[in-house]
Scaffold this motif. Structure first.
Motif, short mmCIF file in Angstrom:
data_model
loop_
_atom_site.label_atom_id
_atom_site.label_comp_id
_atom_site.label_asym_id
_atom_site.label_seq_id
_atom_site.Cartn_x
_atom_site.Cartn_y
_atom_site.Cartn_z
N PRO A 1 0.82 -1.21 0.00
CA PRO A 1 0.00 0.00 0.00
C PRO A 1 0.85 1.25 0.00
N ASN A 2 0.36 2.29 -0.62
CA ASN A 2 1.09 3.55 -0.76
C ASN A 2 1.43 4.17 0.59
N ILE A 3 0.59 3.93 1.60
CA ILE A 3 0.82 4.55 2.91
C ILE A 3 1.59 3.63 3.86
N GLY A 4 1.88 2.40 3.42
CA GLY A 4 2.47 1.42 4.32
C GLY A 4 1.35 0.78 5.15
N LEU A 5 1.61 -0.40 5.68
CA LEU A 5 0.58 -1.08 6.47
C LEU A 5 1.26 -2.02 7.46
N GLU A 6 1.72 -1.44 8.53
CA GLU A 6 2.38 -2.26 9.55
C GLU A 6 1.37 -2.93 10.48
N GLN A 7 0.19 -2.30 10.60
CA GLN A 7 -0.86 -2.86 11.45
C GLN A 7 -2.20 -2.74 10.74
N ASP A 8 -3.04 -3.79 10.85
CA ASP A 8 -4.39 -3.73 10.29
C ASP A 8 -5.33 -3.22 11.38
N ASN A 9 -5.13 -1.95 11.68
CA ASN A 9 -5.90 -1.29 12.73
C ASN A 9 -6.39 0.04 12.18
N SER A 10 -7.68 0.31 12.33
CA SER A 10 -8.28 1.49 11.73
C SER A 10 -7.57 2.78 12.13
N GLU A 11 -7.33 2.93 13.44
CA GLU A 11 -6.70 4.16 13.92
C GLU A 11 -5.26 4.28 13.39
N TRP A 12 -4.53 3.17 13.41
CA TRP A 12 -3.14 3.20 12.95
C TRP A 12 -3.08 3.55 11.46
N VAL A 13 -3.94 2.93 10.66
CA VAL A 13 -3.93 3.17 9.22
C VAL A 13 -4.26 4.63 8.92
N GLN A 14 -5.26 5.17 9.59
CA GLN A 14 -5.63 6.56 9.35
C GLN A 14 -4.50 7.52 9.74
N GLN A 15 -3.83 7.24 10.85
CA GLN A 15 -2.72 8.09 11.27
C GLN A 15 -1.57 8.02 10.27
N ALA A 16 -1.28 6.82 9.79
CA ALA A 16 -0.23 6.66 8.77
C ALA A 16 -0.59 7.42 7.50
N PHE A 17 -1.87 7.39 7.15
CA PHE A 17 -2.37 8.11 5.97
C PHE A 17 -2.14 9.62 6.15
N PHE A 18 -2.56 10.16 7.31
CA PHE A 18 -2.38 11.59 7.58
C PHE A 18 -0.90 11.97 7.54
N ASP A 19 -0.07 11.15 8.16
CA ASP A 19 1.37 11.44 8.20
C ASP A 19 1.96 11.50 6.79
N LYS A 20 1.55 10.58 5.94
CA LYS A 20 2.08 10.54 4.56
C LYS A 20 1.63 11.77 3.77
N ILE A 21 0.39 12.21 4.01
CA ILE A 21 -0.10 13.42 3.34
C ILE A 21 0.75 14.63 3.74
N GLN A 22 1.08 14.71 5.01
CA GLN A 22 1.92 15.82 5.48
C GLN A 22 3.30 15.76 4.84
#
Length: 376
Positions: free
Chosen positions: A230-251
């Protein structure tokens, strides 16, 4: 599940054609450009509401007609279901189930399950990342029809965000403090995370099945790995973790997005990677290895959909047998047997075993006209 009848009206090169399927295996034989693939495409549309060949409904309607229709009768363990799809040259398509028009197309999906395997799929390994994402999305829709709605939402948000980024880039306005962009960011992250997690779960289930098939076809000489990148990475299949990783990548990519005027972060930039004996199949796999890989993926799709849905899906083989060597043909045909209703398009019958021909319904297709062959 078993497709009993298919009625094509003003669809592609078919004027008005009814087909009754009388055997678990139906072979459609004829020269190229006669309508074999069009028939399989009609079944594919009833399954996923998408065509892998075109994106516009106007291209599916017969030349000179304003609308085309696909009507089918499907036998499932829960009973018989009538399906209808109306395609319009200059208007919105409509769907019907059990004689009733449905307001939402999502209610139509999941009724008919099918796996399509065409010669175009042999490009799956060495083709573009977009083709692999499309393949995976089609699979996820089969497993979870609501995913089609999530994916539609994501693409709509992506278009709106791209339009704003382009406008900001043209006007040379900074994006860091833009309130409207922040709202689109939140929506992109929320919906995009759902896309990412569903793709990951589907591949996690498919990969070991494909690996088992690949070992069987390659006589245990090779080990297949299917990885989701995945473009944002996926170290954990956890909703909160994925969303935070998404936000961080956008920044992280905000400056690049500002200059390019387009969204650089999200599942629209995901990749699916294939490895054979730990070597990237796209760059280093031979043609034979790549074909074995794709065949293993398709057989895995059949098994996974059957596990999730509880019934064997249909198998649509579009002129693919000629692309496979005898060993791979036999693996595929032996797997099918009587378990999966199979529609096969081919230009000749020489690739089939006599026992197969004797147990199959054989139809000839010529210029949009279908007729039975009694003695093949």
């Amino acid at each position: 599940m078993y497709l009993q009848t298919l009625h094509l009206h003003q669809f592609r090169n078919y004027l008005n054609q009814m087909v009754e399927f009388s055997a678990p295996k139906t072979i459609l034989v004829g020269n190229n450009a006669q309508g074999k693939s069009n028939l399989l495409e009609a079944v594919e549309l009833l399954s996923t509401l998408k065509s892998h060949r075109v994106t516009r409904d106007r291209d599916l309607v017969r030349e000179g007609a304003e609308e085309g229709k696909i009507v089918a009768t499907l036998e499932r363990e829960t009973g018989t279901v009538d399906l209808g799809l109306t395609l319009r040259r200059n208007g919105r398509r409509t769907v019907a189930k059990r004689g009733e028009s449905l307001k939402r197309q999502i209610e139509f999906l999941g009724t008919l399950n099918a796996v399509q395997f065409s010669s175009l799929d042999l490009e799956l390994v060495r083709g573009s990342p977009e083709s692999r994402r499309r393949w995976l999305d089609t699979l996820v829709i089969q497993l979870e029809p609501f995913y089609a709605h999530i994916l539609h939402q994501y693409n709509k948000i992506l278009r709106q965000r791209n339009a704003l980024l382009k406008l900001l880039a043209e006007n040379a306005k900074p994006i860091a403090q833009n309130t409207e962009l922040a709202l689109w960011d939140a929506q992109l992250v929320s919906v995009g995370s759902r896309v990412t997690r569903r793709r990951a779960r589907a591949l996690q289930r498919l990969a070991p099945i494909a690996q088992t098939w690949h070992q069987a076809i390659s006589s245990s000489m090779e080990v297949l790995e299917v990885k989701y990148a995945p473009n944002i990475g996926l170290e954990q299949d956890n909703s909160e973790w994925v969303q935070q990783a998404f936000f961080d990548k956008i920044q992280q990519r905000s400056v690049a997005e500002q200059y390019q005027g387009t969204t650089l972060v999200g599942p629209h930039r995901d990749e699916i990677e294939f490895f054979i004996n730990q070597t990237p199949a796209r760059q280093y796999g031979s043609q034979g290895q790549q074909r074995t890989l794709v065949l293993a993926l398709k057989l895995a799709e059949l098994k996974l959909i059957e596990e999730v849905v509880g019934e064997p899906p249909l198998l649509l083989l579009d002129d693919v047998l000629a692309e496979l060597d005898l060993n791979r043909q036999n693996q595929l045909l032996d797997t099918i047997q009587e378990r999966f209703q199979t529609l096969i398009a081919t230009t000749h019958l020489s690739a089939f075993d006599r026992a197969w021909l004797n147990s199959s319904q054989i139809l000839t297709v010529q210029a949009g006209q279908i007729s039975p062959i009694v003695n093949a």
